[in-house]
Structure formats: structure tokens, C-alpha cells
Design an enzyme around this catalytic site. Structure first.
Site, PDB file in Angstrom:
ATOM      1  N   GLU A 129     -11.179  -0.124 -10.843  1.00 37.71           N
ATOM      2  CA  GLU A 129     -10.598  -1.018 -11.870  1.00 37.71           C
ATOM      3  C   GLU A 129     -11.353  -1.000 -13.143  1.00 37.71           C
ATOM      4  O   GLU A 129     -10.991  -0.941 -14.439  1.00 37.71           O
ATOM      5  CB  GLU A 129     -10.413  -2.574 -11.337  1.00 37.71           C
ATOM      6  CG  GLU A 129      -9.275  -2.686 -10.481  1.00 37.71           C
ATOM      7  CD  GLU A 129      -9.408  -2.183  -8.877  1.00 37.71           C
ATOM      8  OE1 GLU A 129      -8.423  -2.115  -8.301  1.00 37.71           O
ATOM      9  OE2 GLU A 129     -10.478  -1.748  -8.634  1.00 37.71           O
ATOM     10  N   GLU A 137       0.883  -1.265   0.035  1.00 33.71           N
ATOM     11  CA  GLU A 137      -0.033  -0.041  -0.083  1.00 33.71           C
ATOM     12  C   GLU A 137       0.901   1.145   0.265  1.00 33.71           C
ATOM     13  O   GLU A 137       0.614   2.205  -0.520  1.00 33.71           O
ATOM     14  CB  GLU A 137      -0.949  -0.010   1.264  1.00 33.71           C
ATOM     15  CG  GLU A 137      -1.954  -1.138   1.060  1.00 33.71           C
ATOM     16  CD  GLU A 137      -3.045  -0.922   0.027  1.00 33.71           C
ATOM     17  OE1 GLU A 137      -3.076   0.118  -0.571  1.00 33.71           O
ATOM     18  OE2 GLU A 137      -3.818  -1.816  -0.127  1.00 33.71           O
ATOM     19  N   GLU A 150     -18.206  -6.251  -4.244  1.00 31.24           N
ATOM     20  CA  GLU A 150     -16.872  -6.546  -3.734  1.00 31.24           C
ATOM     21  C   GLU A 150     -16.834  -8.042  -4.393  1.00 31.24           C
ATOM     22  O   GLU A 150     -15.601  -8.367  -4.874  1.00 31.24           O
ATOM     23  CB  GLU A 150     -16.670  -6.351  -2.370  1.00 31.24           C
ATOM     24  CG  GLU A 150     -15.374  -6.589  -2.078  1.00 31.24           C
ATOM     25  CD  GLU A 150     -14.038  -5.600  -2.583  1.00 31.24           C
ATOM     26  OE1 GLU A 150     -13.358  -5.914  -1.939  1.00 31.24           O
ATOM     27  OE2 GLU A 150     -14.547  -4.684  -3.343  1.00 31.24           O
TER      28      GLU A 150
END
Length: 581
Positions: free
Chosen positions: A480, A212, A461
Site C-alpha cells: 500500500e 481474495e 502491521e
């Protein structure tokens, strides 16, 4: 004799139902019989209903059989021969109705609508950015419920959902820098850069996830530095007097603080977390996901080539090689969780979503940026394994019979399906297929995810394609699908410098903008560990570099150039597969 009566009764019932359905189909699939709903059955379901179930191989191209039951196989009986072609026609003919609806909806994107939606996107961005700056800066992010800033959860170190990302380093401001330039706001970009330089330090007692911190912080600092110092000034005069490469220095400092994650691992695969002040925590776990360990090469590689220090690219590339060397000998696939000390796979699921997605993405993007044949060879071998073992559905996206293409989660060793869900992170893959030149497959997979979006208004999700329903119900605003849409169609802002400048750009997995620059194809050091563990030798036969940059438009038949990218019959079929009608 009771059983005979039961058999006779079932036969009569079956024949009666067959007659009713035959009459129904004679009237067409959308006839209303005086009710307030249309008759819209799936002929495929009905075909399945009246055929004997036969075992199918796990690699069968039909994935809808998991929804509707086992797919029938053609029989050699007289009835089968008579109806064979008509059955094939009937399956797709069900989806041929209302084809003009798709042409009307998707064949054009008026300039007025485009401008309106572009303004809406800017408005949404500034709603988030302005409120962060007003209520949260210099904290990491804005808590929208309490309307106040939020940083690491210091009272609960095990709260990794927060602590993996938030490091007490003004995350949102750093992560936003290059976006301000893409939106054309040079003044605010310069102000934000100065705020970062004056306020951000990485000398913090914060334990963050290496992945991250790399994609959000390191990636943005590198991107912003490159755009700020680009002599071509594609985004206007964004430089300012007195800038002394501070963003690059911050990036270097952060990367040095992440390096302890690569130490004391017998495989070279990094620990998942590191404390920015003290190194790897003593209670750190020895397990990490494939994407987390194998998606550092783009940012670390660019940093190495900007500052002339091979260390960062060396450790990132060593991790990728280690993961690659542990793939299955049978399928060529990797698992999703690995022990960094033993090299044993803890999670043996192989898919395109969470835990694996950006590993594949960075193999190709690293090749595009750095031109290393090794990266291209690994990606092409991985892509072949994905096509062989994960892909289900008909061979061609825009031609033929059968289910639309879908990529499923399989066991890395056997290729057997492990579950019937896909997740929203997989929606990055159509964009990667575009970069690889496999546009047809990209179109079909993108249409599948877009159909799910249409049904729910967002991507769940996790979506169960067998149940046609979400498995995990929340939507964390993932980008995405947006990136794949952009890479496929680029309709949206033709005058943006991203399209108009002489530079070509690529997005990192966090959406940071980096140019495809010849500087990144030059190294100030010799090749690192050449042929170590036989990796290069093993993959050399696959090192056929892609052809020079030839447009795929030349490969598209003339009749398709001005038509919908996906034929209406297949768009309607995909809509049906996700339960839209």
C-alpha cells in the site's frame, strides 16, 4: 498544617524546574552539555506539563494530546497574553533545526541512484519468481522455509489464513502475469500465459474467500487479457498466434463459480466464502467485512463490459448499494463488519484500514473506469464524512500550527475515537487522495507513514500512535505505501510504457494494471435497478462530477513548485511524532 508544607514544596519545585528549563531553552534545543547525547526535548510536551488540564471535545484537532496529555487552552491571564505568540513560535521552532538535512536528503533523486534501485527491484522480483517456478509451480505459492510448494491446508479447513487465499490454482503464477509485462519481459509473459492456459482449472473442491479470489485471480486474468489483446501494443508485440481469449474464458468461469455467494442473502451482500465446485458451504458464517463485500465492482464490472453480460456488475453493484444504504444517519460512516442476513452492524469501528480500505478505494476507481455518477456521488459523500469525523490535526498540511493530519478509528455512529492504533493497510489512502485531487492531505499522510517506515525499516502491521510503538509486530510485505508513493511522485521509471503510452492506467487494489478505456464506459444493457431504494435520488445532489482533467500543477504556488513537497519544519515534526528523535 502538613498539607500547606506540601503545597509550598510543590510550588518551589515547580519554579525551580521552570528556571532550569528556561535556561535550557535559552541555549537552544540541540545543545550538548558535555554528554554524548543532544538535548532534544519536545517543547510541546513541556507546554503541556505546566498547564492545567481542561476537557476537550472528542473532535479536537489535536491527536498528540493522546500521547502527551490534554492540550492546554489559551487563558485570559496577563501571562498568557504576553507569552501567547512566543509559545506558538516555540512549538514549531523546535522543529526548525537541521532543515538543510531534509533538503539534502530529499530534494533530488539522481538518475544513477534511480537506475540502481530499479535494478534492485527487478532482482528482488526475479528472486521470488524464479524460485517459485523452480521449487513450487504448479502449487499456489512457495513456502520459503521448506523451499517447496504449498496449496490449501486440506487437513485443517479452519486455517483461513491459508485457505482463504490458496485455491489450488497456481495463484502466484496468475498473480504475476501483468507484472512480467510491466518489467518488460514479453518472452516470459507469453510463456507464463501458456502455462496458465494449459494447467489451471477452477473445477476444484476448494473453499476460498470471494474477495481474495476476485482481486488476485480474476483481476490478473482480466488485466493480462486486456494487455495481451490491446491493438496499441503499449508493451510491445505481446500477442501471439493462437491466443483465443482463453484468459478471458478462465476469468468468466471463475466469476460464475463465485456467484453463489450472492444467492440466498436477504440484503444482497455476499457470503464471504464459496466452494468453487459446490457453492456456499453449509456451515458458512453470516458475517463479512465491508471491504470484502464492497470491493468487487472493478473486476466484476470490467468483466461484464468485456463480455456483454450485466450479471456480474449487477451483483457487485447491488452489494455496494446495500452497504451504502446501511451507513449511519448521524455521521454518514459505515462499520467494518456486517451480518449479511439482518443488515445489522456487528463491528461498528469506522476507519481507513483493515476491513474497510478498498471499499472507499473502489468507489472512486469504479467512477474513474466506468463513469457512473452514482459511484462518484457515494465516494464524495464518504470522503466528506471521513474528513469530518476521522481526520485529526491542523487544517492545512503545509501551513499553520498544530499536529500533522492523521486519520483515526472512530465509532460509526458517534465519531468518537475507539482506539489509538492505525494499520499498514491505511497507507493506501494517500494514493486515493491523489486520485481525488487532494494532494496536500496526501503529502502529509504519506510523510507520516514514511516516517514510521524510516523508524522501523518497514511498516508494522499495526502502529499505536499514542505509545509510538507497534501493536502488531509483523510485516507481511504489503504494497500500500509503495502504491501511494508511486501515485504521489512517479520518480522511478519514466521510460516505462505505463508512462509513455497513449493509454492511462489505474491499479486494482491488488496492483493489477487496467487501462482507462472508453469500452468500459459503454454498456450493452440498460441501467440496472435505477433509483432502487431511493439510493440515486438521495445522493443526486452530491453528483457534481469533478472538473475536466486539469493538472493540479496549476494550483500550486510558483514558490513551491521546486521546493520539497512538505516543508522541512513539518517533516521534522512528523519524524518527532513517531519517535525518530
Amino acid at each position: 498544617m502538613q498539607w500547606r508544607s506540601i503545597v509550598v514544596g510543590l510550588v518551589v519545585l515547580r519554579l525551580s524546574l521552570s528556571c532550569v528549563l528556561w535556561l535550557a531553552f535559552g541555549l537552544g534545543p540541540n545543545v550538548s552539555w558535555g554528554f554524548n547525547f543532544p538535548l532534544t526535548f519536545s517543547l510541546h510536551k513541556l507546554d503541556l506539563l505546566f498547564r492545567d488540564e481542561k476537557g476537550t471535545h472528542s473532535r479536537d484537532n489535536s491527536w498528540s494530546q493522546r500521547i502527551h496529555g490534554q492540550r492546554y487552552e489559551e487563558t485570559a491571564s496577563t501571562c498568557g497574553k504576553v507569552g501567547e505568540e512566543s509559545l506558538k513560535r516555540s512549538y514549531l521552532s523546535f522543529f526548525e533545526g537541521n532543515r538543510d538535512e531534509y533538503v539534502r536528503r530529499y530534494s533530488s533523486f539522481p538518475d544513477t541512484l534511480k537506475a540502481k534501485m530499479k535494478d534492485m527491484a527487478k532482482e528482488m522480483f526475479y528472486f521470488g519468481y524464479d524460485n517459485y517456478m523452480k521449487y513450487a509451480f504448479p502449487e499456489d505459492e512457495l513456502n520459503p522455509i521448506d523451499c517447496e510448494g504449498r496449496g490449501p491446508d486440506v487437513l485443517n479447513p479452519s486455517n483461513i489464513n491459508i485457505n482463504d487465499v490458496l485455491g489450488n490454482y497456481s495463484l502466484t503464477l496468475i498473480d504475476t502475469l501483468d507484472t512480467l509485462l510491466v518489467l518488460g519481459n514479453v518472452t516470459e509473459f507469453q510463456r507464463a500465459v501458456k502455462l496458465v492456459i494449459d494447467n489451471v482449472s477452477f473445477d476444484k473442491d476448494s473453499t476460498v474467500q470471494v474477495f481474495e479470489a476476485n482481486i488476485r485471480i480474476l483481476g490478473s486474468l482480466i488485466s493480462s487479457h486486456i494487455l495481451l489483446t490491446d491493438p496499441k501494443h503499449p508493451f510491445g508485440e505481446v500477442g501471439y498466434e493462437g491466443y483465443d481469449n482463453e484468459l478471458l474464458h478462465l476469468a468468466h468461469d471463475l466469476a460464475v463459480r463465485l456467484l453463489p455467494a450472492f444467492e440466498n442473502t436477504s440484503t444482497g451482500i455476499p457470503y464471504p466464502r464459496v466452494n468453487l465446485k459446490t457453492g456456499v458451504p453449509p456451515d458458512s458464517i453470516n458475517e463479512t467485512c465491508t471491504a470484502g463485500a464492497g470491493s468487487l465492482l472493478v473486476e466484476f464490472g470490467i468483466l461484464s463490459r468485456l463480455i456483454g453480460d450485466s450479471t456480474f456488475e449487477w451483483v457487485a453493484r447491488r452489494a455496494v448499494r446495500a452497504l451504502w444504504s446501511l451507513r449511519s444517519n448521524e455521521t454518514g460512516l459505515l462499520g467494518n463488519v456486517i451480518n449479511i442476513q439482518t443488515g445489522q452492524w456487528v463491528g461498528k469501528q469506522s476507519g481507513l484500514g483493515a476491513g474497510m480500505d478498498s471499499f472507499y478505494e473502489y468507489l472512486l476507481k469504479s467512477y474513474i473506469l466506468f463513469g457512473e455518477k452514482e459511484d462518484h456521488g457515494m465516494f464524495q459523500a464518504a470522503y466528506e464524512s471521513i474528513q469530518n469525523h476521522m481526520r485529526r490535526g491542523r487544517e492545512s498540511c503545509n501551513e499553520g500550527e498544530g499536529d500533522p493530519p492523521l486519520y483515526v478509528n472512530v465509532n460509526m455512529a458517534s465519531g468518537e475515537i475507539m482506539n489509538t492504533w492505525i494499520d499498514s493497510l491505511q497507507a493506501f489512502f494517500p494514493g486515493l487522495q491523489v486520485l481525488n485531487g487532494d494532494v496536500d492531505n496526501a503529502i502529509c499522510l504519506h510523510a507520516f507513514y514514511y516516517a514510521i517506515w524510516k523508524r522501523f525499516g518497514a511498516l508494522p502491521e499495526r502502529y499505536n500512535w499514542q505509545l509510538q510503538a507497534p501493536d502488531v509486530l509483523f510485516y507481511p510485505l504489503r504494497p500500500e505505501l509503495v502504491e501511494s508513493t508511486y501515485l504521489l511522485y512517479q520518480l522511478f521509471d519514466e521510460d516505462n510504457p505505463l508512462h509513455k503510452s497513449d493509454n492511462k492506467y489505474i491499479f486494482t487494489t491488488e496492483g493489477h494494471v487496467v487501462p482507462i478505456d472508453k469500452r468500459f464506459r459503454e454498456k450493452q444493457w440498460r441501467d440496472m435497478f435505477p433509483c432502487e431504494d431511493g439510493v440515486l435520488k438521495e445522493s443526486e445532489p452530491n453528483h457534481r462530477p469533478p472538473p475536466s482533467n486539469i493538472s493540479n500543477c496549476n494550483r500550486i504556488p510558483e514558490e513551491r513548485r521546486y521546493a520539497l513537497p512538505l516543508k522541512s519544519v513539518y517533516m521534522r515534526q512528523i519524524d518527532h511524532m513517531v519517535g525518530l528523535f
